[in-house]
Design an enzyme around this catalytic site. Structure first.
Site, PDB file in Angstrom:
ATOM      1  N   THR A  89      10.378   5.948   8.840  1.00 40.48           N
ATOM      2  CA  THR A  89      12.531   4.943   8.410  1.00 40.48           C
ATOM      3  C   THR A  89      12.729   4.501   9.972  1.00 40.48           C
ATOM      4  O   THR A  89      13.623   5.849  10.347  1.00 40.48           O
ATOM      5  CB  THR A  89      12.758   4.525   7.993  1.00 40.48           C
ATOM      6  OG1 THR A  89      14.096   3.996   7.713  1.00 40.48           O
ATOM      7  CG2 THR A  89      13.578   6.184   7.010  1.00 40.48           C
ATOM      8  N   TYR A 147      19.535   8.862   2.169  1.00 43.80           N
ATOM      9  CA  TYR A 147      17.709   8.277   2.301  1.00 43.80           C
ATOM     10  C   TYR A 147      17.605   8.697   3.544  1.00 43.80           C
ATOM     11  O   TYR A 147      16.648   9.164   4.126  1.00 43.80           O
ATOM     12  CB  TYR A 147      17.600   6.906   2.022  1.00 43.80           C
ATOM     13  CG  TYR A 147      16.530   6.852   2.320  1.00 43.80           C
ATOM     14  CD1 TYR A 147      15.335   6.346   1.706  1.00 43.80           C
ATOM     15  CD2 TYR A 147      16.456   5.551   3.512  1.00 43.80           C
ATOM     16  CE1 TYR A 147      14.198   6.255   2.260  1.00 43.80           C
ATOM     17  CE2 TYR A 147      15.330   5.359   4.053  1.00 43.80           C
ATOM     18  CZ  TYR A 147      14.069   5.499   3.246  1.00 43.80           C
ATOM     19  OH  TYR A 147      12.912   5.525   3.615  1.00 43.80           O
ATOM     20  N   TRP A 200      12.505  -2.517   7.733  1.00 45.15           N
ATOM     21  CA  TRP A 200      12.493  -3.827   7.045  1.00 45.15           C
ATOM     22  C   TRP A 200      10.816  -3.791   6.115  1.00 45.15           C
ATOM     23  O   TRP A 200      10.423  -4.749   7.100  1.00 45.15           O
ATOM     24  CB  TRP A 200      13.102  -4.761   7.830  1.00 45.15           C
ATOM     25  CG  TRP A 200      14.878  -4.154   7.777  1.00 45.15           C
ATOM     26  CD1 TRP A 200      15.449  -2.969   8.164  1.00 45.15           C
ATOM     27  CD2 TRP A 200      15.739  -5.189   8.431  1.00 45.15           C
ATOM     28  NE1 TRP A 200      16.729  -2.825   8.337  1.00 45.15           N
ATOM     29  CE2 TRP A 200      16.472  -4.305   9.116  1.00 45.15           C
ATOM     30  CE3 TRP A 200      15.201  -6.207   8.694  1.00 45.15           C
ATOM     31  CZ2 TRP A 200      17.847  -4.927   8.812  1.00 45.15           C
ATOM     32  CZ3 TRP A 200      16.930  -6.973   9.268  1.00 45.15           C
ATOM     33  CH2 TRP A 200      17.907  -6.940   9.466  1.00 45.15           C
ATOM     34  N   LEU A 218       3.811  -0.325   0.703  1.00 38.43           N
ATOM     35  CA  LEU A 218       2.955  -0.624   1.715  1.00 38.43           C
ATOM     36  C   LEU A 218       1.443   0.116   1.133  1.00 38.43           C
ATOM     37  O   LEU A 218       0.481  -0.282   1.686  1.00 38.43           O
ATOM     38  CB  LEU A 218       3.741   0.390   2.921  1.00 38.43           C
ATOM     39  CG  LEU A 218       2.849   1.409   3.901  1.00 38.43           C
ATOM     40  CD1 LEU A 218       2.848  -0.126   4.554  1.00 38.43           C
ATOM     41  CD2 LEU A 218       3.575   1.936   4.739  1.00 38.43           C
TER      42      LEU A 218
HETATM   43  N1  LIG Z   1      10.470  -0.501   1.895  1.00 36.11           N
HETATM   44  C1  LIG Z   1      11.638  -0.865   3.346  1.00 36.11           C
HETATM   45  O1  LIG Z   1      12.156  -1.202   3.844  1.00 36.11           O
HETATM   46  C2  LIG Z   1      10.508   0.796   4.556  1.00 36.11           C
HETATM   47  C3  LIG Z   1      11.238   0.924   5.890  1.00 36.11           C
HETATM   48  C4  LIG Z   1      10.815   2.007   6.400  1.00 36.11           C
HETATM   49  C5  LIG Z   1      10.184   2.884   6.081  1.00 36.11           C
HETATM   50  N2  LIG Z   1       9.939   2.639   4.303  1.00 36.11           N
HETATM   51  C6  LIG Z   1       8.689   4.073   4.189  1.00 36.11           C
HETATM   52  O2  LIG Z   1       7.490   3.522   3.893  1.00 36.11           O
HETATM   53  C7  LIG Z   1       6.889   4.486   2.625  1.00 36.11           C
HETATM   54  C8  LIG Z   1       6.383   3.012   2.086  1.00 36.11           C
HETATM   55  O3  LIG Z   1       7.688   2.709   1.131  1.00 36.11           O
HETATM   56  P1  LIG Z   1       7.767   1.036   0.150  1.00 36.11           P
HETATM   57  O4  LIG Z   1       8.470   0.434   0.182  1.00 36.11           O
HETATM   58  O5  LIG Z   1       5.546   0.867   0.229  1.00 36.11           O
HETATM   59  O6  LIG Z   1       7.914   2.502  -1.042  1.00 36.11           O
HETATM   60  P2  LIG Z   1       7.949   1.781  -2.452  1.00 36.11           P
HETATM   61  O7  LIG Z   1       6.920   0.340  -2.660  1.00 36.11           O
HETATM   62  O8  LIG Z   1       8.978   2.390  -3.054  1.00 36.11           O
HETATM   63  O9  LIG Z   1       6.382   2.897  -2.535  1.00 36.11           O
HETATM   64  C9  LIG Z   1       7.174   4.265  -3.002  1.00 36.11           C
HETATM   65  C10 LIG Z   1       5.368   4.611  -4.221  1.00 36.11           C
HETATM   66  O10 LIG Z   1       5.992   5.522  -3.688  1.00 36.11           O
HETATM   67  C11 LIG Z   1       5.990   6.994  -5.517  1.00 36.11           C
HETATM   68  N3  LIG Z   1       6.457   7.664  -5.669  1.00 36.11           N
HETATM   69  C12 LIG Z   1       7.936   7.889  -5.475  1.00 36.11           C
HETATM   70  N4  LIG Z   1       8.596   9.135  -5.850  1.00 36.11           N
HETATM   71  C13 LIG Z   1       7.111   9.893  -5.841  1.00 36.11           C
HETATM   72  C14 LIG Z   1       7.030  11.037  -6.435  1.00 36.11           C
HETATM   73  N5  LIG Z   1       8.127  11.798  -6.141  1.00 36.11           N
HETATM   74  N6  LIG Z   1       5.600  11.683  -5.746  1.00 36.11           N
HETATM   75  C15 LIG Z   1       4.655  10.633  -5.739  1.00 36.11           C
HETATM   76  N7  LIG Z   1       4.507   9.544  -6.040  1.00 36.11           N
HETATM   77  C16 LIG Z   1       6.110   9.143  -5.691  1.00 36.11           C
HETATM   78  C17 LIG Z   1       6.500   5.605  -6.067  1.00 36.11           C
HETATM   79  O11 LIG Z   1       5.685   5.707  -7.701  1.00 36.11           O
HETATM   80  P3  LIG Z   1       6.365   5.704  -8.235  1.00 36.11           P
HETATM   81  O12 LIG Z   1       6.292   3.614  -8.273  1.00 36.11           O
HETATM   82  O13 LIG Z   1       5.624   5.237  -9.869  1.00 36.11           O
HETATM   83  O14 LIG Z   1       7.653   6.225  -8.926  1.00 36.11           O
HETATM   84  C18 LIG Z   1       5.353   4.747  -5.203  1.00 36.11           C
HETATM   85  O15 LIG Z   1       3.918   4.078  -5.502  1.00 36.11           O
HETATM   86  C19 LIG Z   1       8.205   4.889   2.215  1.00 36.11           C
HETATM   87  O16 LIG Z   1       7.345   6.309   2.486  1.00 36.11           O
HETATM   88  C20 LIG Z   1       9.349   4.502   3.030  1.00 36.11           C
HETATM   89  O17 LIG Z   1      10.263   5.747   3.084  1.00 36.11           O
HETATM   90  C21 LIG Z   1       9.810   2.527   3.658  1.00 36.11           C
END
Ligand SMILES: NC(=O)c1ccc[n+]([C@@H]2O[C@H](COP(=O)([O-])OP(=O)(O)OC[C@H]3O[C@@H](n4cnc5c(N)ncnc54)[C@H](OP(=O)(O)O)[C@@H]3O)[C@@H](O)[C@H]2O)c1
Length: 309
Positions: free
Chosen positions: A121, A145, A167, A12
């Site tokens: 989420t 989570y 999702w 995202l």
């Molecule tokens: N994916 C889904 O389906 C979904 C659904 C609902 C809500 N969300 C929410 O949407 C947001 C974005 O999700 P996404 O899918 O883009 O996730 P993602 O691709 O896993 O990206 C998460 C990012 O957070 C960074 N990160 C993790 N731990 C960290 C820390 N301790 N300090 C600083 N940075 C950290 C990661 O960096 P590294 O990779 O370098 O660790 C990565 O750049 C999240 O808040 C998630 O909970 C996601």
């Protein structure tokens, strides 16, 4: 306007960075890439997106130091421990990153007077509803989570923006659409769960909406997903149908048939009613079929980063 974005290298986060620079306009067509962050002359937004190593959100000192130095007007907090099953065996880490990390950003934001936007989420809900969840429905997370993300919501100060989404699929990162396309040319059956319903959401549509809420500093909880609802089986079938594959290769299975079983329990039904947007007269995201079609086109386009199947 200076915006600090956490998780800017995530699925995202990358599209939020593009949207902030005007390269994903409202309505969601993803344009070209590779412009470095910094002051964008189109939007007047100065974006700073420190990576995980530069500002680990679970390190209070690192967060306070960087935010005090940068003095952003808005903080969009997209970083999280997102590996839902891994959170089950590492609950302390999940809470350290998702809950305590958000506390640190809230503290830092209040010190410099920045508006905080937290991405949350659908997994904050227990899935027992039979109608789409509204922002004012009681949460009841089933997984570590979900509990850690709900705890993060509760760390946000009054006046912050909380965006609950679901999702996700985009050009960057691993997701159901990319996984389906990668296996699309074979002949083996693709098994996808058909007894969990949710709101498939495309980051190219979500990101501009997050930016609007952030830049306008709209307070409160907003459900922001693409329209419609589906199971993962239905999304995978549609992905093959739209990309010229054979949708009949996709076979429905139940959650109980997953092999190996997943560590984290998912809600059976977590469709989100975007009621706060709707009742405020704010634009809604398009139906998920439309977002899927555009993502498949973007993934097939060699000009788009990650755009190879
Ligand atoms: N994916 C889904 O389906 C979904 C659904 C609902 C809500 N969300 C929410 O949407 C947001 C974005 O999700 P996404 O899918 O883009 O996730 P993602 O691709 O896993 O990206 C998460 C990012 O957070 C960074 N990160 C993790 N731990 C960290 C820390 N301790 N300090 C600083 N940075 C950290 C990661 O960096 P590294 O990779 O370098 O660790 C990565 O750049 C999240 O808040 C998630 O909970 C996601």
């Amino acid at each position: 306007m200076k915006v600090l974005l956490t998780g800017g290298r995530g699925q995202l986060g990358r599209d939020i960075a593009l949207a902030l620079s005007g390269r994903i306009p409202p309505g969601g067509t993803r344009a070209s890439l590779h412009r470095p962050p910094g002051l964008d002359r189109q939007t007047g937004v100065e974006l700073v997106a420190p990576d995980h190593a530069t500002m680990p959100v679970d390190n209070r000192l690192a967060v306070l130091t960087l935010v005090s130095e940068l003095r952003p007007d808005v903080i969009i907090h997209s970083a999280a421990m997102t590996a839902v099953d891994a959170c089950e065996s590492a609950p302390d880490t999940a809470f350290q990153v998702n809950a305590l990390g958000t506390r640190h950003l809230a503290e830092a934001a209040s010190r410099v007077g920045a508006h905080l936007v937290y991405i949350s989420t659908d997994y904050v809900f227990d899935g027992r509803s039979r109608r789409p969840y509204r922002e004012w429905d009681d949460p009841g997370p089933l997984s570590v989570y979900g509990r850690s993300k709900l705890a993060g919501e509760r760390e946000c100060p009054f006046g912050a923006t909380i965006v609950r989404t679901a999702w996700l699929a985009g050009v960057s990162g691993a997701n159901l659409v990319k996984a389906t396309l990668e296996q699309g040319t074979g002949s083996t059956p693709l098994r996808f769960v058909d007894d969990q319903r949710g709101s498939p959401t495309f980051t190219a549509d979500l990101a501009p909406a997050v930016c609007t809420l952030a830049l306008e500093r709209l307070p409160g909880v907003f459900h922001v997903t693409n329209g419609g609802e589906a199971t993962r089986f239905e999304v995978a079938r549609e992905t093959l149908a739209l990309s010229g594959g054979d949708p009949d290769r996709v076979v429905p299975i139940t959650t109980a048939e997953l092999d190996p079983p997943r560590a984290a329990q998912r809600p059976e039904y977590s469709v989100l009613d975007n009621a706060a947007l709707r009742l405020s007269g704010l634009p809604l995201l398009p139906d998920w079929h439309e977002g899927l079609e555009r993502l498949i086109a973007a993934l097939g386009s060699p000009s788009v980063e990650g755009g190879t199947r």
